[in-house]
Design a protein around this motif. Sequence first.
Motif, mmCIF file in Angstrom:
data_model
loop_
_atom_site.group_PDB
_atom_site.id
_atom_site.type_symbol
_atom_site.label_atom_id
_atom_site.label_comp_id
_atom_site.label_asym_id
_atom_site.label_seq_id
_atom_site.Cartn_x
_atom_site.Cartn_y
_atom_site.Cartn_z
ATOM 1 N N ILE A 195 0.366 117.605 13.841
ATOM 2 C CA ILE A 195 -1.093 117.648 13.811
ATOM 3 C C ILE A 195 -1.583 119.064 14.087
ATOM 4 O O ILE A 195 -2.539 119.546 13.475
ATOM 5 C CB ILE A 195 -1.664 116.654 14.839
ATOM 6 C CG1 ILE A 195 -1.324 115.224 14.422
ATOM 7 C CG2 ILE A 195 -3.170 116.820 14.979
ATOM 8 C CD1 ILE A 195 -1.708 114.170 15.440
ATOM 9 N N GLN B 288 -4.043 121.674 11.469
ATOM 10 C CA GLN B 288 -5.375 122.150 11.839
ATOM 11 C C GLN B 288 -5.649 123.560 11.330
ATOM 12 O O GLN B 288 -6.811 123.956 11.207
ATOM 13 C CB GLN B 288 -5.552 122.086 13.365
ATOM 14 C CG GLN B 288 -5.735 120.682 13.877
ATOM 15 C CD GLN B 288 -6.031 120.629 15.369
ATOM 16 O OE1 GLN B 288 -6.425 121.619 15.970
ATOM 17 N NE2 GLN B 288 -5.844 119.462 15.962
ATOM 18 N N THR C 85 -5.067 119.875 21.267
ATOM 19 C CA THR C 85 -3.814 119.563 20.586
ATOM 20 C C THR C 85 -2.673 120.434 21.109
ATOM 21 O O THR C 85 -1.565 119.941 21.352
ATOM 22 C CB THR C 85 -3.967 119.772 19.070
ATOM 23 O OG1 THR C 85 -5.144 119.095 18.610
ATOM 24 C CG2 THR C 85 -2.765 119.226 18.321
ATOM 25 N N PHE D 6 -8.481 112.467 18.454
ATOM 26 C CA PHE D 6 -7.251 113.086 18.962
ATOM 27 C C PHE D 6 -7.108 112.891 20.468
ATOM 28 O O PHE D 6 -6.010 112.647 20.975
ATOM 29 C CB PHE D 6 -7.226 114.579 18.627
ATOM 30 C CG PHE D 6 -7.025 114.868 17.170
ATOM 31 C CD1 PHE D 6 -6.373 113.965 16.348
ATOM 32 C CD2 PHE D 6 -7.490 116.045 16.608
ATOM 33 C CE1 PHE D 6 -6.177 114.228 15.004
ATOM 34 C CE2 PHE D 6 -7.299 116.324 15.271
ATOM 35 C CZ PHE D 6 -6.643 115.406 14.458
ATOM 36 N N THR E 114 2.713 115.407 17.832
ATOM 37 C CA THR E 114 1.621 116.319 18.197
ATOM 38 C C THR E 114 1.769 117.669 17.507
ATOM 39 O O THR E 114 0.775 118.299 17.157
ATOM 40 C CB THR E 114 1.583 116.516 19.723
ATOM 41 O OG1 THR E 114 2.867 116.964 20.182
ATOM 42 C CG2 THR E 114 1.219 115.235 20.432
#
Length: 516
Positions: free
Chosen positions: A77, A81, A20, A490, A74
């Motif tokens: 996200i 996390q 990511t 992802f 992006t």
Amino acid sequence: MIASIDTALIDWSRAQFALTAMYHWIFVPLTLGLAVVMAVMETIYYKTGNEFWKNTAKFWMKLFGINFAVGVATGLILEFQFGTNWSNYSWFVGDIFGAPLAIEGILAFFMEATFIAVMFFGWNKVSKRFHLASTWLTGIGATISAWWILVANGWMQYPIGMEFNPDTVRNEMVDFVAVATSPMAVVKFFHSVLSGWVLGAVFVVGVSAWYLLKKRHKEFAVKSMTIGAIFGIVSSVLVVLTGDSSGYQVAQTQPMKFAAIEAHYQGEKQAGLIAVGLLNTKKQAYNDGVDPFLFNIKIPGFLSFLSQRDFNAYVPGIIDVMDGGYELADGSIALSAEEKMQKGKIAITSLAKYRMAKEQGDEQTAQEALTSLRENEQYFGYGYIKDKHDLIPNVPLNFYAFRIMVILGGYFILFFCLVLFFAKKRDISNMKWMNWIAVLTIPLGYIAGQAGWVVAECGRQPWAIQDMMPVNAAISKLDVSSVQITFTIFLVLFTIMLIAMIGIMRNAIRKGPEVA
């Protein structure tokens, strides 16, 4: 709970976060770079009133907007996390780490969202001055956003401004200014943002060169290329200066990372900086006696100067950091890895004793345990390290990634100087070889940025927070299969987004600017 966590879970969670982060960093630097370029071009339009510069600015804004939209997706996200995959980390330092991210969301992100709307849809609806201000404020908002994110990341590299609360088992912020103005955060911010400017300049020059190869929009391409080259030269030189400052900070606060970057195993005075070298793959352990290099060429004394601003200074190597025994800057003697691990275990045990004594109302035992905890608190994270060899990051990865970054940094300076020279002194529109080099340089800008982050993040392993919390203690207790599934989702999602962005951007470039 930590002892029962599967190592596969750690590896997959790290892989997911790395995936990511690396995808996110494809979009962020171009956003930062194009924000300045398009603002400069609109400023020229504001000063001259020439519609050519208005249309030129609008073209680069279009590419900025495409890149910006995917970058936001992006980035969101990535932040989520921390709660899903790294809940122990979020609990342990959430009071500190969450503050700059909250400020980034409330201040910078809303600032960007407000003025980017005016920038895209305000042409001929607001005054030229207000529109220009909105364009600059969009870029400033993106830069402020980067500041707070890099403050958070810099704190992970060099944790300061906090105090551990044994009653809540959390680190709590006691000095916001120290966190926000950490020397590690400052140099990381300038180096990262300036690297984004370099990429923006590379992108502008490369796209402009493509038009020259296609014999389209010559005036637009040459003038954009000239601005990009000037911007690139300034940014590249500043990147070198901030890179030097960053290296100095790493040497002061992360000696193991500094040693790994140079594959510097044995400490010495007048240590040389390795300009060119090939690592020996037979080297398996830090103390196995095998020469780490098949060959190398050193610049005498430069590693000492980079780390201490003294050509004669002593620079500890990986062996020294692991075995201890050398003198630190404050005059104390460095502890070995085993001693740090032992003190870390004492700190963890003392914390458990303190909490148990508090529950039982035994104040004397609680105070004794608290005293022991405070004496060993700085080594708390070492108590979770099972094997001292885990304290050594991946030396080949860091050594080669660092050199890729440095070599490309030097190349960019030469590249921009040549582009500016040919654009000013010769007809660059007819120089196919130079234009092809410019087009092919675009991916090198991305590679340099990714290599820099590999050094920054892989160089501090195994730490999630330097010396305070290793990765194996920061993770959430999840099923490995769930992380594998989300990793795959992802990977597919980000790849589709990247391909879609490239396609949309390619179509916008093919259409070209609205310039006669």
